[in-house]
Design a protein around this motif. Structure first.
Motif, PDB file in Angstrom:
ATOM      1  N   TYR A  78     -34.485  25.028  31.471  1.00 22.40           N
ATOM      2  CA  TYR A  78     -34.194  24.506  30.287  1.00 22.40           C
ATOM      3  C   TYR A  78     -35.164  24.819  28.659  1.00 22.40           C
ATOM      4  CZ  TYR A  78     -31.290  20.520  33.143  1.00 22.40           C
ATOM      5  OH  TYR A  78     -30.544  19.759  33.841  1.00 22.40           O
ATOM      6  N   ALA A  79     -33.676  24.956  28.207  1.00 15.59           N
ATOM      7  CA  ALA A  79     -34.850  25.595  27.214  1.00 15.59           C
ATOM      8  C   ALA A  79     -35.446  23.973  26.162  1.00 15.59           C
ATOM      9  CB  ALA A  79     -33.981  25.802  25.875  1.00 15.59           C
ATOM     10  N   ASP A  80     -36.563  24.055  25.726  1.00 16.33           N
ATOM     11  CA  ASP A  80     -37.447  23.119  25.018  1.00 16.33           C
ATOM     12  C   ASP A  80     -36.253  21.977  24.263  1.00 16.33           C
ATOM     13  OD1 ASP A  80     -40.294  24.657  24.933  1.00 16.33           O
ATOM     14  OD2 ASP A  80     -39.517  24.013  26.187  1.00 16.33           O
ATOM     15  N   SER A  81     -35.476  22.741  23.708  1.00 16.73           N
ATOM     16  CA  SER A  81     -34.598  21.816  22.356  1.00 16.73           C
ATOM     17  C   SER A  81     -33.363  21.247  23.431  1.00 16.73           C
ATOM     18  CB  SER A  81     -33.971  22.633  21.393  1.00 16.73           C
ATOM     19  OG  SER A  81     -33.457  24.109  22.265  1.00 16.73           O
ATOM     20  N   VAL A  82     -33.291  21.606  24.340  1.00 15.79           N
ATOM     21  CA  VAL A  82     -32.849  20.399  24.813  1.00 15.79           C
ATOM     22  C   VAL A  82     -32.961  19.520  26.539  1.00 15.79           C
ATOM     23  CG1 VAL A  82     -30.967  22.016  24.019  1.00 15.79           C
ATOM     24  CG2 VAL A  82     -31.051  22.019  26.105  1.00 15.79           C
ATOM     25  N   GLU A  83     -33.801  20.131  27.092  1.00 21.18           N
ATOM     26  CA  GLU A  83     -34.746  19.181  28.352  1.00 21.18           C
ATOM     27  C   GLU A  83     -34.183  18.040  28.156  1.00 21.18           C
ATOM     28  OE1 GLU A  83     -38.200  19.866  30.761  1.00 21.18           O
ATOM     29  OE2 GLU A  83     -38.418  20.659  28.935  1.00 21.18           O
ATOM     30  N   ASP A  84     -34.290  16.994  27.181  1.00 21.82           N
ATOM     31  CA  ASP A  84     -34.208  16.123  27.061  1.00 21.82           C
ATOM     32  C   ASP A  84     -32.733  15.066  27.074  1.00 21.82           C
ATOM     33  OD1 ASP A  84     -37.566  15.817  25.680  1.00 21.82           O
ATOM     34  OD2 ASP A  84     -37.130  15.364  27.775  1.00 21.82           O
ATOM     35  N   ARG A  85     -31.866  16.381  26.674  1.00 24.22           N
ATOM     36  CA  ARG A  85     -30.353  15.862  26.292  1.00 24.22           C
ATOM     37  C   ARG A  85     -28.894  16.082  27.233  1.00 24.22           C
ATOM     38  NH1 ARG A  85     -29.050  17.952  21.390  1.00 24.22           N
ATOM     39  NH2 ARG A  85     -30.375  19.321  21.322  1.00 24.22           N
ATOM     40  N   PHE A  86     -29.647  17.532  27.919  1.00 23.18           N
ATOM     41  CA  PHE A  86     -27.897  18.776  28.211  1.00 23.18           C
ATOM     42  C   PHE A  86     -28.908  18.184  30.332  1.00 23.18           C
ATOM     43  CE2 PHE A  86     -27.125  21.210  24.773  1.00 23.18           C
ATOM     44  CZ  PHE A  86     -26.974  20.576  24.088  1.00 23.18           C
ATOM     45  N   SER A  87     -28.278  18.641  30.621  1.00 22.39           N
ATOM     46  CA  SER A  87     -28.057  18.509  32.110  1.00 22.39           C
ATOM     47  C   SER A  87     -27.212  19.186  33.037  1.00 22.39           C
ATOM     48  CB  SER A  87     -28.153  17.256  33.249  1.00 22.39           C
ATOM     49  OG  SER A  87     -27.997  16.863  33.838  1.00 22.39           O
ATOM     50  N   ILE A  88     -27.542  20.244  33.990  1.00 23.31           N
ATOM     51  CA  ILE A  88     -26.790  21.247  34.468  1.00 23.31           C
ATOM     52  C   ILE A  88     -27.096  21.342  35.826  1.00 23.31           C
ATOM     53  CG2 ILE A  88     -29.072  22.504  35.287  1.00 23.31           C
ATOM     54  CD1 ILE A  88     -27.249  25.170  34.717  1.00 23.31           C
TER      55      ILE A  88
ATOM     56  N   THR B 150     -19.424  24.314  46.983  1.00 22.53           N
ATOM     57  CA  THR B 150     -18.265  24.698  47.113  1.00 22.53           C
ATOM     58  C   THR B 150     -16.549  25.045  47.096  1.00 22.53           C
ATOM     59  OG1 THR B 150     -18.810  23.391  49.406  1.00 22.53           O
ATOM     60  CG2 THR B 150     -16.967  23.701  49.359  1.00 22.53           C
ATOM     61  N   LYS B 151     -16.926  23.946  45.961  1.00 23.08           N
ATOM     62  CA  LYS B 151     -16.440  24.093  44.196  1.00 23.08           C
ATOM     63  C   LYS B 151     -16.447  24.742  43.760  1.00 23.08           C
ATOM     64  CE  LYS B 151     -14.451  20.042  42.599  1.00 23.08           C
ATOM     65  NZ  LYS B 151     -14.211  19.322  42.268  1.00 23.08           N
ATOM     66  N   HIS B 152     -17.036  25.964  43.737  1.00 22.50           N
ATOM     67  CA  HIS B 152     -17.540  27.285  42.967  1.00 22.50           C
ATOM     68  C   HIS B 152     -17.319  26.563  41.427  1.00 22.50           C
ATOM     69  CE1 HIS B 152     -17.241  29.768  46.384  1.00 22.50           C
ATOM     70  NE2 HIS B 152     -15.116  29.135  46.793  1.00 22.50           N
ATOM     71  N   THR B 153     -18.018  26.031  41.148  1.00 22.41           N
ATOM     72  CA  THR B 153     -18.220  24.826  40.143  1.00 22.41           C
ATOM     73  C   THR B 153     -19.382  25.020  38.904  1.00 22.41           C
ATOM     74  OG1 THR B 153     -16.033  24.014  40.361  1.00 22.41           O
ATOM     75  CG2 THR B 153     -17.042  23.459  38.458  1.00 22.41           C
ATOM     76  N   ALA B 154     -20.052  24.899  37.923  1.00 22.75           N
ATOM     77  CA  ALA B 154     -21.274  24.036  37.568  1.00 22.75           C
ATOM     78  C   ALA B 154     -20.270  23.439  35.802  1.00 22.75           C
ATOM     79  CB  ALA B 154     -21.755  25.850  36.914  1.00 22.75           C
ATOM     80  N   TRP B 155     -21.821  22.766  35.973  1.00 15.30           N
ATOM     81  CA  TRP B 155     -20.856  21.848  34.522  1.00 15.30           C
ATOM     82  C   TRP B 155     -22.854  21.311  34.039  1.00 15.30           C
ATOM     83  CZ3 TRP B 155     -20.222  20.468  39.160  1.00 15.30           C
ATOM     84  CH2 TRP B 155     -18.629  20.440  39.849  1.00 15.30           C
ATOM     85  N   LEU B 156     -21.958  21.734  32.879  1.00 16.97           N
ATOM     86  CA  LEU B 156     -23.451  21.415  31.728  1.00 16.97           C
ATOM     87  C   LEU B 156     -23.063  20.125  30.778  1.00 16.97           C
ATOM     88  CD1 LEU B 156     -25.726  22.529  29.859  1.00 16.97           C
ATOM     89  CD2 LEU B 156     -24.378  23.007  28.245  1.00 16.97           C
ATOM     90  N   GLN B 157     -23.892  18.783  30.938  1.00 17.22           N
ATOM     91  CA  GLN B 157     -23.473  17.505  30.548  1.00 17.22           C
ATOM     92  C   GLN B 157     -24.975  17.495  29.173  1.00 17.22           C
ATOM     93  OE1 GLN B 157     -22.961  14.280  33.184  1.00 17.22           O
ATOM     94  NE2 GLN B 157     -23.715  15.625  35.154  1.00 17.22           N
ATOM     95  N   MET B 158     -23.587  17.134  28.133  1.00 19.02           N
ATOM     96  CA  MET B 158     -24.811  16.780  26.986  1.00 19.02           C
ATOM     97  C   MET B 158     -24.705  15.748  26.314  1.00 19.02           C
ATOM     98  SD  MET B 158     -23.240  20.729  25.762  1.00 19.02           S
ATOM     99  CE  MET B 158     -21.327  20.226  25.420  1.00 19.02           C
ATOM    100  N   HIS B 159     -25.698  15.234  26.004  1.00 24.28           N
ATOM    101  CA  HIS B 159     -25.797  14.021  25.538  1.00 24.28           C
ATOM    102  C   HIS B 159     -26.935  14.206  23.806  1.00 24.28           C
ATOM    103  CE1 HIS B 159     -24.392  12.566  29.651  1.00 24.28           C
ATOM    104  NE2 HIS B 159     -25.160  12.848  29.606  1.00 24.28           N
ATOM    105  N   ASN B 160     -26.281  12.744  23.690  1.00 20.83           N
ATOM    106  CA  ASN B 160     -26.774  12.637  21.597  1.00 20.83           C
ATOM    107  C   ASN B 160     -26.396  14.156  21.549  1.00 20.83           C
ATOM    108  OD1 ASN B 160     -28.155  10.215  23.185  1.00 20.83           O
ATOM    109  ND2 ASN B 160     -29.582  11.150  24.247  1.00 20.83           N
ATOM    110  N   LEU B 161     -25.882  14.929  21.582  1.00 20.05           N
ATOM    111  CA  LEU B 161     -25.110  15.945  20.329  1.00 20.05           C
ATOM    112  C   LEU B 161     -26.266  15.425  18.936  1.00 20.05           C
ATOM    113  CD1 LEU B 161     -22.326  16.749  22.653  1.00 20.05           C
ATOM    114  CD2 LEU B 161     -24.592  17.929  21.883  1.00 20.05           C
ATOM    115  N   LYS B 162     -26.157  16.277  18.632  1.00 17.04           N
ATOM    116  CA  LYS B 162     -26.896  16.980  16.945  1.00 17.04           C
ATOM    117  C   LYS B 162     -25.965  17.853  16.632  1.00 17.04           C
ATOM    118  CE  LYS B 162     -32.044  16.095  18.706  1.00 17.04           C
ATOM    119  NZ  LYS B 162     -32.656  16.419  18.411  1.00 17.04           N
TER     120      LYS B 162
END
Length: 124
Positions: free
Chosen positions: A59-69, A74-86
């Motif tokens: 993670y980038a330092d600016s998002v490490e405590d707020r985002f989750s990858i 099997t589903k060939h899918t990825a997600w980026l969960q973003m919390h406490n957005l600025k």
């Protein structure tokens, strides 16, 4: 050739949450490193997060405590969960894959295939 389709962008208030999705076309998705980058008009593309086929993350330092990858191979899918957005998180977000890489790279130039981007706007 890998094709990537992103979705989930939109307009949210500061402090809110948003989840981005990326669907890949290839059955070999499991061996690709999946990265998320973001770019504002007139600025360079910025690394956000990445995940390997085995689940290692960076993670980038600016998002490490707020985002989750995360990813589901099997589903060939990825997600980026973003919390406490600025408001400074406002950007076009891109999904990218690096083909058959052994280690995660934070450099956009190392990635081989890119989605078209999805807009995230955070209002104050």
């Amino acid at each position: 050739q890998v094709r990537l389709v992103e979705s989930g962008g939109g307009l949210v208030q500061a402090g809110g949450s948003l989840t981005l999705s990326c669907v890949a076309s290839e059955q070999t998705f499991t061996r690709y490193i999946l990265g998320w980058f973001r770019q504002a008009p007139g600025k360079e593309r910025e690394f956000v997060a990445a995940i390997s086929g085995s689940g290692n993350t960076a993670y980038a330092d600016s998002v490490e405590d707020r985002f989750s990858i995360s990813r589901h191979n099997t589903k060939h899918t990825a997600w980026l969960q973003m919390h406490n957005l600025k408001p400074e998180d406002t950007d076009v977000y891109y999904c990218a894959v690096e083909d058959d890489a052994a280690r995660i790279s934070c450099s956009a130039e190392r990635y081989d295939y890119w989605g078209q981007g999805t807009q995230v706007t955070v209002s104050s």
